[in-house]
Design a protein around this motif. Sequence first.
Motif, PDB file in Angstrom:
ATOM      1  N   MET A  50       1.118  -1.484  -0.224  1.00 14.40           N
ATOM      2  CA  MET A  50       0.100   0.323  -0.181  1.00 14.40           C
ATOM      3  C   MET A  50       0.541   1.300  -0.640  1.00 14.40           C
ATOM      4  SD  MET A  50      -2.977  -0.419   2.505  1.00 14.40           S
ATOM      5  CE  MET A  50      -2.098  -0.848   4.077  1.00 14.40           C
ATOM      6  N   GLY A  51       1.978   1.022   0.659  1.00 13.24           N
ATOM      7  CA  GLY A  51       2.751   2.637   0.860  1.00 13.24           C
ATOM      8  C   GLY A  51       2.396   3.237   2.084  1.00 13.24           C
ATOM      9  N   ASN A  52       1.364   2.888   2.288  1.00 12.09           N
ATOM     10  CA  ASN A  52       1.157   3.860   3.887  1.00 12.09           C
ATOM     11  C   ASN A  52       1.440   2.619   4.997  1.00 12.09           C
ATOM     12  OD1 ASN A  52      -1.107   4.273   5.836  1.00 12.09           O
ATOM     13  ND2 ASN A  52      -0.767   6.119   4.493  1.00 12.09           N
ATOM     14  N   CYS A  53       2.253   3.392   6.111  1.00 13.20           N
ATOM     15  CA  CYS A  53       2.703   2.744   7.606  1.00 13.20           C
ATOM     16  C   CYS A  53       1.661   3.837   8.825  1.00 13.20           C
ATOM     17  CB  CYS A  53       3.842   2.480   7.399  1.00 13.20           C
ATOM     18  SG  CYS A  53       3.789   1.990   9.340  1.00 13.20           S
ATOM     19  N   PRO A  54       0.274   2.810   9.263  1.00 12.88           N
ATOM     20  CA  PRO A  54      -0.848   4.002   9.963  1.00 12.88           C
ATOM     21  C   PRO A  54       0.074   4.357  11.173  1.00 12.88           C
ATOM     22  CG  PRO A  54      -1.535   2.103   9.284  1.00 12.88           C
ATOM     23  CD  PRO A  54       0.093   1.614   8.988  1.00 12.88           C
ATOM     24  N   PRO A  55       1.599   3.635  11.793  1.00 10.94           N
ATOM     25  CA  PRO A  55       2.385   4.208  12.745  1.00 10.94           C
ATOM     26  C   PRO A  55       3.336   5.361  12.140  1.00 10.94           C
ATOM     27  CG  PRO A  55       2.352   1.721  12.791  1.00 10.94           C
ATOM     28  CD  PRO A  55       1.770   2.054  11.639  1.00 10.94           C
ATOM     29  N   TYR A  56       3.503   5.260  11.276  1.00  7.95           N
ATOM     30  CA  TYR A  56       4.084   6.548  10.671  1.00  7.95           C
ATOM     31  C   TYR A  56       3.655   7.664  10.393  1.00  7.95           C
ATOM     32  CZ  TYR A  56       8.944   4.477   8.293  1.00  7.95           C
ATOM     33  OH  TYR A  56       9.629   3.809   8.038  1.00  7.95           O
ATOM     34  N   ALA A  57       1.771   7.605  10.511  1.00  6.40           N
ATOM     35  CA  ALA A  57       0.702   8.862  10.115  1.00  6.40           C
ATOM     36  C   ALA A  57       0.992   9.421  11.779  1.00  6.40           C
ATOM     37  CB  ALA A  57      -0.138   7.675   9.259  1.00  6.40           C
ATOM     38  N   ILE A  58       0.570   8.439  12.237  1.00  8.99           N
ATOM     39  CA  ILE A  58       0.201   9.252  13.776  1.00  8.99           C
ATOM     40  C   ILE A  58       1.675   9.815  14.573  1.00  8.99           C
ATOM     41  CG2 ILE A  58       0.629   7.919  16.236  1.00  8.99           C
ATOM     42  CD1 ILE A  58      -1.923   5.912  15.155  1.00  8.99           C
ATOM     43  N   LEU A  59       2.756   9.649  13.953  1.00  5.91           N
ATOM     44  CA  LEU A  59       4.412  10.086  14.481  1.00  5.91           C
ATOM     45  C   LEU A  59       4.619  10.787  13.609  1.00  5.91           C
ATOM     46  CD1 LEU A  59       5.521   6.805  15.867  1.00  5.91           C
ATOM     47  CD2 LEU A  59       4.716   8.573  17.294  1.00  5.91           C
ATOM     48  N   GLY A  60       3.684  11.368  12.221  1.00  7.52           N
ATOM     49  CA  GLY A  60       4.475  11.826  11.304  1.00  7.52           C
ATOM     50  C   GLY A  60       5.326  11.686  10.685  1.00  7.52           C
ATOM     51  N   ILE A  61       6.048  10.222  10.525  1.00  3.36           N
ATOM     52  CA  ILE A  61       7.223  10.146   9.669  1.00  3.36           C
ATOM     53  C   ILE A  61       6.959   9.961   8.413  1.00  3.36           C
ATOM     54  CG2 ILE A  61       8.161   8.304   9.932  1.00  3.36           C
ATOM     55  CD1 ILE A  61       8.523   7.641  12.165  1.00  3.36           C
ATOM     56  N   ASN A  62       7.467  10.501   7.348  1.00  2.73           N
ATOM     57  CA  ASN A  62       6.961  10.197   5.920  1.00  2.73           C
ATOM     58  C   ASN A  62       8.865  10.288   5.318  1.00  2.73           C
ATOM     59  OD1 ASN A  62       6.266  10.795   3.524  1.00  2.73           O
ATOM     60  ND2 ASN A  62       5.335  12.455   3.874  1.00  2.73           N
ATOM     61  N   THR A  63       8.827   8.784   4.942  1.00  5.96           N
ATOM     62  CA  THR A  63      10.281   8.788   4.018  1.00  5.96           C
ATOM     63  C   THR A  63       9.640   8.475   2.629  1.00  5.96           C
ATOM     64  OG1 THR A  63       9.673   6.276   4.123  1.00  5.96           O
ATOM     65  CG2 THR A  63      10.805   7.434   6.292  1.00  5.96           C
ATOM     66  N   CYS A  64       8.462   9.188   2.532  1.00  7.18           N
ATOM     67  CA  CYS A  64       8.562   8.879   0.946  1.00  7.18           C
ATOM     68  C   CYS A  64       8.826  10.255   0.121  1.00  7.18           C
ATOM     69  CB  CYS A  64       7.185   8.974   0.375  1.00  7.18           C
ATOM     70  SG  CYS A  64       6.693   8.576  -1.338  1.00  7.18           S
ATOM     71  N   ASN A  65       9.943  10.524  -0.931  1.00  8.12           N
ATOM     72  CA  ASN A  65      10.082  11.758  -1.619  1.00  8.12           C
ATOM     73  C   ASN A  65       9.454  12.640  -2.632  1.00  8.12           C
ATOM     74  OD1 ASN A  65      13.045  11.642   0.026  1.00  8.12           O
ATOM     75  ND2 ASN A  65      13.470   9.737  -2.315  1.00  8.12           N
ATOM     76  N   THR A  66       7.883  11.831  -3.043  1.00  7.07           N
ATOM     77  CA  THR A  66       7.603  12.892  -3.754  1.00  7.07           C
ATOM     78  C   THR A  66       6.265  12.820  -2.731  1.00  7.07           C
ATOM     79  OG1 THR A  66       5.839  10.599  -3.829  1.00  7.07           O
ATOM     80  CG2 THR A  66       7.551  10.992  -5.864  1.00  7.07           C
ATOM     81  N   LYS A  67       5.355  14.312  -2.952  1.00  9.57           N
ATOM     82  CA  LYS A  67       4.863  14.831  -2.414  1.00  9.57           C
ATOM     83  C   LYS A  67       3.469  14.622  -2.935  1.00  9.57           C
ATOM     84  CE  LYS A  67       7.164  17.764  -0.984  1.00  9.57           C
ATOM     85  NZ  LYS A  67       7.938  18.263   0.055  1.00  9.57           N
TER      86      LYS A  67
END
Length: 67
Positions: A50-67
């Motif tokens: 999916m390219g989405n990690c729910p814990p990343y969203a909660i913690l505000g982490i984004n490793t994706c380079n595209t906007k």
Amino acid sequence: MLTRNMGQTDRVIRTIIGIALIALAFAALSGGWAWLAGIVGAVMLATAAMGNCPPYAILGINTCNTK
């Protein structure tokens, strides 16, 4: 719609670890450990796909380079 928050490197690493955990669950582990490894492996594969990690969203982490 889920926003992508995982970069390509993160997705590849999760895919490799997910496949390894699922293989380990079928080949080497038994009982509860096999179930745990299989579930964690499946979740890692799903988040990589999916390219989405729910814990990343909660913690505000984004490793994706595209906007």
